[in-house]
Design a protein around this motif. Sequence first.
Motif, PDB file in Angstrom:
ATOM      1  N   LEU A 270       3.713   5.320  -8.892  1.00 38.14           N
ATOM      2  CA  LEU A 270       2.395   4.694  -8.862  1.00 38.14           C
ATOM      3  C   LEU A 270       2.432   3.402  -8.049  1.00 38.14           C
ATOM      4  N   ALA A 271       3.501   2.641  -8.211  1.00 41.84           N
ATOM      5  CA  ALA A 271       3.634   1.395  -7.451  1.00 41.84           C
ATOM      6  C   ALA A 271       3.736   1.681  -5.958  1.00 41.84           C
ATOM      7  N   ALA A 272       4.441   2.764  -5.594  1.00 41.13           N
ATOM      8  CA  ALA A 272       4.574   3.116  -4.180  1.00 41.13           C
ATOM      9  C   ALA A 272       3.225   3.507  -3.591  1.00 41.13           C
ATOM     10  N   VAL A 273       2.412   4.248  -4.362  1.00 43.12           N
ATOM     11  CA  VAL A 273       1.092   4.676  -3.893  1.00 43.12           C
ATOM     12  C   VAL A 273       0.178   3.474  -3.698  1.00 43.12           C
ATOM     13  N   ARG A 274       0.302   2.492  -4.592  1.00 43.82           N
ATOM     14  CA  ARG A 274      -0.578   1.322  -4.545  1.00 43.82           C
ATOM     15  C   ARG A 274      -0.079   0.224  -3.616  1.00 43.82           C
ATOM     16  N   ALA A 275       1.078   0.436  -3.020  1.00 47.08           N
ATOM     17  CA  ALA A 275       1.684  -0.620  -2.207  1.00 47.08           C
ATOM     18  C   ALA A 275       0.831  -0.939  -0.984  1.00 47.08           C
ATOM     19  N   HIS A 276       0.861  -2.205  -0.594  1.00 45.66           N
ATOM     20  CA  HIS A 276       0.146  -2.659   0.599  1.00 45.66           C
ATOM     21  C   HIS A 276       0.734  -1.984   1.839  1.00 45.66           C
ATOM     22  N   VAL A 277      -0.107  -1.652   2.803  1.00 48.71           N
ATOM     23  CA  VAL A 277       0.344  -1.000   4.028  1.00 48.71           C
ATOM     24  C   VAL A 277       0.894  -2.051   4.989  1.00 48.71           C
ATOM     25  N   THR A 278       2.127  -1.862   5.396  1.00 46.93           N
ATOM     26  CA  THR A 278       2.748  -2.714   6.411  1.00 46.93           C
ATOM     27  C   THR A 278       2.762  -1.954   7.745  1.00 46.93           C
ATOM     28  N   ARG A 279       3.143  -2.622   8.808  1.00 50.99           N
ATOM     29  CA  ARG A 279       3.245  -1.920  10.083  1.00 50.99           C
ATOM     30  C   ARG A 279       4.256  -0.781   9.994  1.00 50.99           C
ATOM     31  N   ARG A 280       5.341  -1.040   9.312  1.00 47.83           N
ATOM     32  CA  ARG A 280       6.350   0.009   9.194  1.00 47.83           C
ATOM     33  C   ARG A 280       5.816   1.203   8.415  1.00 47.83           C
ATOM     34  N   SER A 281       5.207   0.965   7.261  1.00 47.48           N
ATOM     35  CA  SER A 281       4.709   2.094   6.475  1.00 47.48           C
ATOM     36  C   SER A 281       3.562   2.811   7.180  1.00 47.48           C
ATOM     37  N   LEU A 282       2.805   2.078   8.012  1.00 46.21           N
ATOM     38  CA  LEU A 282       1.726   2.718   8.769  1.00 46.21           C
ATOM     39  C   LEU A 282       2.290   3.694   9.793  1.00 46.21           C
TER      40      LEU A 282
ATOM     41  N   GLU B 215       5.233   5.037   9.911  1.00 44.49           N
ATOM     42  CA  GLU B 215       5.956   6.123   9.246  1.00 44.49           C
ATOM     43  C   GLU B 215       4.986   7.166   8.715  1.00 44.49           C
ATOM     44  N   ALA B 216       3.862   6.737   8.149  1.00 45.77           N
ATOM     45  CA  ALA B 216       2.889   7.680   7.610  1.00 45.77           C
ATOM     46  C   ALA B 216       2.254   8.516   8.718  1.00 45.77           C
ATOM     47  N   VAL B 217       1.897   7.883   9.825  1.00 48.25           N
ATOM     48  CA  VAL B 217       1.312   8.615  10.946  1.00 48.25           C
ATOM     49  C   VAL B 217       2.329   9.599  11.516  1.00 48.25           C
ATOM     50  N   TRP B 218       3.568   9.183  11.629  1.00 49.02           N
ATOM     51  CA  TRP B 218       4.630  10.055  12.135  1.00 49.02           C
ATOM     52  C   TRP B 218       4.822  11.266  11.223  1.00 49.02           C
ATOM     53  N   ARG B 219       4.830  11.036   9.898  1.00 51.33           N
ATOM     54  CA  ARG B 219       4.986  12.145   8.942  1.00 51.33           C
ATOM     55  C   ARG B 219       3.831  13.131   9.041  1.00 51.33           C
ATOM     56  N   ALA B 220       2.627  12.633   9.260  1.00 52.13           N
ATOM     57  CA  ALA B 220       1.436  13.485   9.242  1.00 52.13           C
ATOM     58  C   ALA B 220       1.266  14.307  10.509  1.00 52.13           C
ATOM     59  N   THR B 221       2.032  14.003  11.561  1.00 52.59           N
ATOM     60  CA  THR B 221       1.840  14.637  12.860  1.00 52.59           C
ATOM     61  C   THR B 221       2.889  15.725  13.078  1.00 52.59           C
TER      62      THR B 221
ATOM     63  N   ALA C 157       7.066   1.695  15.900  1.00 52.43           N
ATOM     64  CA  ALA C 157       7.439   3.107  15.837  1.00 52.43           C
ATOM     65  C   ALA C 157       8.753   3.354  16.568  1.00 52.43           C
ATOM     66  N   ASP C 158       8.915   2.733  17.716  1.00 53.38           N
ATOM     67  CA  ASP C 158      10.132   2.918  18.501  1.00 53.38           C
ATOM     68  C   ASP C 158      11.357   2.417  17.765  1.00 53.38           C
ATOM     69  N   ARG C 159      11.173   1.448  16.898  1.00 49.59           N
ATOM     70  CA  ARG C 159      12.294   0.872  16.142  1.00 49.59           C
ATOM     71  C   ARG C 159      12.734   1.724  14.962  1.00 49.59           C
ATOM     72  N   ILE C 160      11.802   2.501  14.361  1.00 50.95           N
ATOM     73  CA  ILE C 160      12.158   3.054  13.047  1.00 50.95           C
ATOM     74  C   ILE C 160      11.871   4.543  12.837  1.00 50.95           C
ATOM     75  N   VAL C 161      11.048   5.195  13.664  1.00 44.11           N
ATOM     76  CA  VAL C 161      10.742   6.585  13.321  1.00 44.11           C
ATOM     77  C   VAL C 161      11.900   7.490  13.707  1.00 44.11           C
ATOM     78  N   THR C 162      12.204   8.434  12.841  1.00 44.76           N
ATOM     79  CA  THR C 162      13.330   9.333  13.030  1.00 44.76           C
ATOM     80  C   THR C 162      12.971  10.430  14.027  1.00 44.76           C
ATOM     81  N   GLY C 163      13.968  11.210  14.402  1.00 41.23           N
ATOM     82  CA  GLY C 163      13.761  12.238  15.407  1.00 41.23           C
ATOM     83  C   GLY C 163      12.811  13.328  14.943  1.00 41.23           C
ATOM     84  N   LYS C 164      11.890  13.710  15.831  1.00 42.42           N
ATOM     85  CA  LYS C 164      10.920  14.757  15.519  1.00 42.42           C
ATOM     86  C   LYS C 164      10.348  15.253  16.844  1.00 42.42           C
ATOM     87  N   LYS C 165      10.341  16.555  17.042  1.00 40.36           N
ATOM     88  CA  LYS C 165       9.904  17.123  18.313  1.00 40.36           C
ATOM     89  C   LYS C 165       8.399  17.366  18.273  1.00 40.36           C
TER      90      LYS C 165
END
Length: 558
Positions: A369-381, A383-389, A406-414
């Motif tokens: 619940l705490a994770a769902v309610r957490a404030h959105v940071t640039r990193r979490s933003l 990461e979320a867009v990357w996961r959804a695509t 994104a260039d600093r932290i998103v993992t490999g994905k084709k």
Amino acid sequence: MTRPRTKSPATDFAVALLDEFVRLGVRDVVLGPGSRSQALALAAAEFERVGLLRLRVRIDERVGGFLALGIAVETRTPVLLVTTSGTAVANLHPAVLEAHHSGVPLIVLSGDRPDELRGIGSNQTTEQPGIFGSAVTRTWDVGAPIGAPGEQDAAAQLARDAVAAASGPVHLNLSFAEPLSAPLRLEAPEAELAQAVSTLDLPDEPAAAPSLELRSQPGTIVIAGTGAGERAEEVARELGVPLIAEVASGAHFGPNLVVAYRELLDTANFGDRVARVIVFGHPTLSREVPALIQRRGVETIVVRSATSDDYNPGHRVTTFADAVTVVGDPSADSAWVGRWVSASRALIQPVEAAPDASADPSTHAKAELAAVRAHVTRRSLVEAVWRATWPHDRLVLGASRLIREADRIVTGKKIPVHANRGLAGIDGTVSTALGIALSSQASSGGHVFSGGTTRVLLGDLALLHDAGALLFGAGEARPRIQVIVGNDTGGTIFDGLEVASSAGANFDRVLLTPQQVSFEQLAAAYGWSYLRVDNRGQLDQALTASTGQTVIEVPLDR
């Protein structure tokens, strides 16, 4: 197609020109309305009616230019860009420059006054030939047709020449005299012809350039910038070496990917041991990469791409090649690539650990619940867009802090990722994304959509700079697109530059340029849906639930 004869030489010329473009495989036209180009506009509409072209109309030529750029990026074929005379042509310059520096094929068709009306103060008349300077591969200044024999054949030859020269943008400046148009009605082609014309008489592919042979060598890494494509990942894997691939390179995937490359290039026993660099595409997202190439003792091989300039930081590149071939066995030093990949994975681990499902159920539920309610940071933003695509989607990244995050932290994905990094400007980001969306989702008819969703992730200033792109005229196709704006109320990218500590009291006004725009009202004015995201749970829902055209605002801390 039989070319009809009308009472307007301008219309007859326009029909012959477009007919040949269609025969050569061109399928898309972006149009800015205007009087002097009306013959081209009306002919293009007829060609669309009979199913030979896809026409997009935009009232703002700057928007139209970047829309055409996005279409050309997605289709990988030239796009026709039609404008009237005067400032309309000048408004295309930003998109033409980006196309030039990115190697994107655009064919500008600008209407103009005939010779006798130039240089005498005629309304909406300026020196259009050469207006784009060296940003176009070639310019033609074409006299006004008068109905003389051979003009339609000359128009067809112009189309052939333009397509052949369109390795980047080209410019056909077309003079038209009155009558500027005439009534026109085209006959629909037979179905077999409509399907066949796209493959007729395309210019021959240039002969393949000799490949430079690469062998394994200690201390080698592969670097992939924008436009590198999958070949960069293949070469890194074939050599058995680390892969540094920017997020919009088209190579940000694979077992050799090193995401945390900035940190490792500055770390002992990593960056200081690099002896050879093989570069694909145009790296633009870090200072560490050009610094490495300029370091004494580092051999750099650049594999040329479609960009206008060879990448050559400090003029220290030792070899340029049009293609490379890996020969011999992969590197015997598997520990070299293994250390880079392992260290990178450790550096980009999530800051917050995932809830432990084996722990006390109530504790686990509270953590979730705490994770769902957490404030959105640039990193979490990002990461979320990357996961959804996913591969059937498209992701477009604006020139803001978010692409660097994104260039600093998103993992490999084709997945298909695009960013306008030829000149790395913030202009035209939404327009480019709309062009990509329209082309990736459209059926052959141009208005029936299939496939995935296009997401464009950008900062607030980049959206405001291209707000006119949100306007769809009556009858214009509307793709599925999410404009995800990280709103930190200004140009906070400058906070990370040296000027932030030296500019003093003037910093906010002239660099940060703070704004207080209501993005909800902006979206409503253009008929877009709007969602505001205040926590990570809402963000995940917004990215997966919204359809149509949606602006998703994500407030971010400065």
